[in-house]
Design an enzyme around this catalytic site. Structure first.
Site, PDB file in Angstrom:
ATOM      1  N   GLY A 247       0.787  -1.220   0.000  1.00 29.64           N
ATOM      2  CA  GLY A 247       0.000   0.000   0.000  1.00 29.64           C
ATOM      3  C   GLY A 247       0.817   1.267   0.000  1.00 29.64           C
ATOM      4  O   GLY A 247       0.470   2.246  -0.670  1.00 29.64           O
TER       5      GLY A 247
ATOM      6  N   CYS B 234      -2.090  -3.981   9.462  1.00 30.75           N
ATOM      7  CA  CYS B 234      -3.237  -3.758   8.583  1.00 30.75           C
ATOM      8  C   CYS B 234      -4.160  -4.973   8.576  1.00 30.75           C
ATOM      9  O   CYS B 234      -5.378  -4.844   8.462  1.00 30.75           O
ATOM     10  CB  CYS B 234      -2.752  -3.447   7.169  1.00 30.75           C
ATOM     11  SG  CYS B 234      -1.905  -1.853   7.021  1.00 30.75           S
TER      12      CYS B 234
ATOM     13  N   ASN C 247      -5.776  -7.347  -0.504  1.00 32.59           N
ATOM     14  CA  ASN C 247      -4.959  -6.137  -0.459  1.00 32.59           C
ATOM     15  C   ASN C 247      -5.217  -5.193  -1.631  1.00 32.59           C
ATOM     16  O   ASN C 247      -4.669  -4.083  -1.665  1.00 32.59           O
ATOM     17  CB  ASN C 247      -3.471  -6.508  -0.449  1.00 32.59           C
ATOM     18  CG  ASN C 247      -3.062  -7.214   0.831  1.00 32.59           C
ATOM     19  OD1 ASN C 247      -3.631  -6.972   1.893  1.00 32.59           O
ATOM     20  ND2 ASN C 247      -2.093  -8.100   0.733  1.00 32.59           N
ATOM     21  N   LEU C 248      -6.019  -5.621  -2.589  1.00 39.99           N
ATOM     22  CA  LEU C 248      -6.185  -4.828  -3.806  1.00 39.99           C
ATOM     23  C   LEU C 248      -6.833  -3.471  -3.549  1.00 39.99           C
ATOM     24  O   LEU C 248      -6.633  -2.534  -4.330  1.00 39.99           O
ATOM     25  CB  LEU C 248      -7.015  -5.606  -4.835  1.00 39.99           C
ATOM     26  CG  LEU C 248      -6.384  -6.895  -5.386  1.00 39.99           C
ATOM     27  CD1 LEU C 248      -7.317  -7.531  -6.412  1.00 39.99           C
ATOM     28  CD2 LEU C 248      -5.017  -6.622  -5.992  1.00 39.99           C
TER      29      LEU C 248
ATOM     30  N   ASP D 203      10.553  -7.002  -2.064  1.00 39.76           N
ATOM     31  CA  ASP D 203       9.336  -7.474  -1.399  1.00 39.76           C
ATOM     32  C   ASP D 203       9.262  -8.993  -1.541  1.00 39.76           C
ATOM     33  O   ASP D 203       9.410  -9.503  -2.647  1.00 39.76           O
ATOM     34  CB  ASP D 203       8.084  -6.831  -2.019  1.00 39.76           C
ATOM     35  CG  ASP D 203       6.852  -6.968  -1.122  1.00 39.76           C
ATOM     36  OD1 ASP D 203       6.527  -8.113  -0.739  1.00 39.76           O
ATOM     37  OD2 ASP D 203       6.232  -5.940  -0.818  1.00 39.76           O
TER      38      ASP D 203
ATOM     39  N   LYS E 124       4.904  -9.514  -5.737  1.00 40.97           N
ATOM     40  CA  LYS E 124       4.623  -8.087  -5.863  1.00 40.97           C
ATOM     41  C   LYS E 124       5.755  -7.334  -6.553  1.00 40.97           C
ATOM     42  O   LYS E 124       5.506  -6.442  -7.375  1.00 40.97           O
ATOM     43  CB  LYS E 124       4.384  -7.475  -4.483  1.00 40.97           C
ATOM     44  CG  LYS E 124       3.061  -7.808  -3.847  1.00 40.97           C
ATOM     45  CD  LYS E 124       2.956  -7.090  -2.511  1.00 40.97           C
ATOM     46  CE  LYS E 124       1.751  -7.554  -1.732  1.00 40.97           C
ATOM     47  NZ  LYS E 124       1.708  -6.920  -0.382  1.00 40.97           N
TER      48      LYS E 124
ATOM     49  N   ARG F 139      -6.063  -1.247  -1.581  1.00 40.63           N
ATOM     50  CA  ARG F 139      -5.074  -0.192  -1.345  1.00 40.63           C
ATOM     51  C   ARG F 139      -3.815  -0.361  -2.187  1.00 40.63           C
ATOM     52  O   ARG F 139      -2.965   0.528  -2.203  1.00 40.63           O
ATOM     53  CB  ARG F 139      -4.699  -0.135   0.144  1.00 40.63           C
ATOM     54  CG  ARG F 139      -3.932  -1.357   0.654  1.00 40.63           C
ATOM     55  CD  ARG F 139      -3.736  -1.277   2.162  1.00 40.63           C
ATOM     56  NE  ARG F 139      -2.891  -2.340   2.679  1.00 40.63           N
ATOM     57  CZ  ARG F 139      -3.270  -3.583   2.901  1.00 40.63           C
ATOM     58  NH1 ARG F 139      -4.516  -3.931   2.632  1.00 40.63           N
ATOM     59  NH2 ARG F 139      -2.437  -4.486   3.385  1.00 40.63           N
TER      60      ARG F 139
ATOM     61  N   ASP G 267       6.055  -1.346   6.188  1.00 42.97           N
ATOM     62  CA  ASP G 267       5.123  -1.298   7.314  1.00 42.97           C
ATOM     63  C   ASP G 267       5.434  -2.411   8.306  1.00 42.97           C
ATOM     64  O   ASP G 267       4.543  -3.078   8.820  1.00 42.97           O
ATOM     65  CB  ASP G 267       3.668  -1.370   6.835  1.00 42.97           C
ATOM     66  CG  ASP G 267       2.721  -0.661   7.802  1.00 42.97           C
ATOM     67  OD1 ASP G 267       3.223   0.111   8.645  1.00 42.97           O
ATOM     68  OD2 ASP G 267       1.501  -0.882   7.731  1.00 42.97           O
TER      69      ASP G 267
END
Length: 325
Positions: A33, A177, A62-63, A54, A78, A65, A122
């Site tokens: 995100g 999240c 998760n799409l 990543d 990703k 964001r 994050d």
């Protein structure tokens, strides 16, 4: 140069500034995100080289964001999916995807080749690892975190205090999240703020974002911030260790339960909990105490307990989530 015409006309950019962007190398850790707006705005602005790190794959949950991915990207790493999007967005930018988890074993090499480092993972373990590495290497470090309806972004190292100077310790509990939720625009706004900080640094726009913290709260649409240019570095810091750097001579504790990790981090690891870390034997003189858990949070808490009775070296290991084959 028609691609960059709208920004070259700015006196803060110009042809010389555009050339600085073309010659720059940005390391972006995390393509979720926060990473999505960072990557798209840096590539769109013409930052010449971008390395994106990543270990995760695109997931449907998760799409909302991570808006550069779609149904066709589900299950794809990703980093690779992001690199493909950026190649279409701006083929003049060289994007290197690295499908790997950041750890102390690869952080030095990745940071050494970058002009600016952006933490979009994050993950507090990744944040502290990157901050430690950037402080030692003299690289600017931009980090952000978003949760629920708010978050923050800040500029550290590169001549400014490190993340540890502002946040010397961690909370007893940390949400994510996945557990606490987050609104997509909140993450997008903070990621865009990181990208703006990075471009400002590369272009030399004053005042520098280094030494600056900016917070945002969606309820009320409130921004706030403060400078921390004179924040002192902590005298003693808990450092992270790569799993591959664990040795058979370490006093090794695996804080994960058998249900969480059926196989311990190493055969000689002791299974303990944070609350019982002081109930067993202590490390021998000259031995390293190495504490492992999934995220590093329990290892940090156990280390703080152990520090009360043990003055030797204590290192933390964040094992992360199991990665699909």
């Amino acid at each position: 140069m028609s691609r960059y015409a709208r920004q070259i006309v700015l006196p803060e950019v110009g042809a010389a500034g555009q050339e600085r962007l073309r010659a720059a190398h940005a390391l972006v850790v995390g393509a979720g995100g926060l990473g999505v707006p960072v990557l798209t705005y840096l590539a769109g602005a013409g930052v010449g080289r971008i390395t994106v790190v990543d270990p995760d794959r695109v997931e449907r949950g998760n799409l909302h964001r991570q808006t550069i991915y779609g149904e066709a990207s589900l299950g794809r790493p990703k980093a690779e999916a992001a690199a493909a999007v950026l190649a279409d967005l701006n083929p003049e930018v060289a994007v290197t995807p690295l499908v790997a988890r950041l750890d102390p074993g690869n952080a030095d090499g990745l940071v050494a080749g970058a002009d600016v480092v952006l933490d979009c993972a994050d993950s507090f373990a990744a944040s502290y690892m990157l901050s430690d590495t950037c402080l030692a290497a003299g690289r600017p470090f931009l980090t952000a975190s978003a949760l629920g309806l708010g978050g923050y972004a800040g500029g550290f190292c590169g001549g400014a205090p490190s993340l540890r100077a502002v946040f010397p310790d961690l909370p007893e509990r940390a949400a994510s999240c996945a557990t606490a939720g987050v609104l997509g625009p909140v993450v997008g706004l903070l990621g865009a703020l990181q990208a703006q900080m990075a471009l400002g640094l590369l272009l030399g726009i004053a005042p520098s974002p280094l030494g600056q913290m900016v917070s945002f709260e969606a309820p009320g649409l409130r921004f706030s911030g403060f400078r921390f240019d004179a924040a002192p570095e902590p005298e003693r810091a808990l450092r992270f260790l790569a799993p591959a750097e664990i040795t058979g001579d370490d006093f090794l504790v695996d804080l994960r339960g058998p249900d969480e990790a059926p196989v311990p981090v190493a055969p000689h690891a002791r299974r303990m909990a944070v609350e019982t870390i002081l109930d067993g034997p202590l490390p021998a003189p000259g031995q390293r105490a190495v504490l492992a858990c999934r995220s590093g949070l329990r290892a940090w808490a156990a280390a703080r307990r152990l520090e009360r009775v043990w003055t030797g070296p204590i290192l933390l290991v964040a094992m992360g989530d199991p990665q699909p084959a």
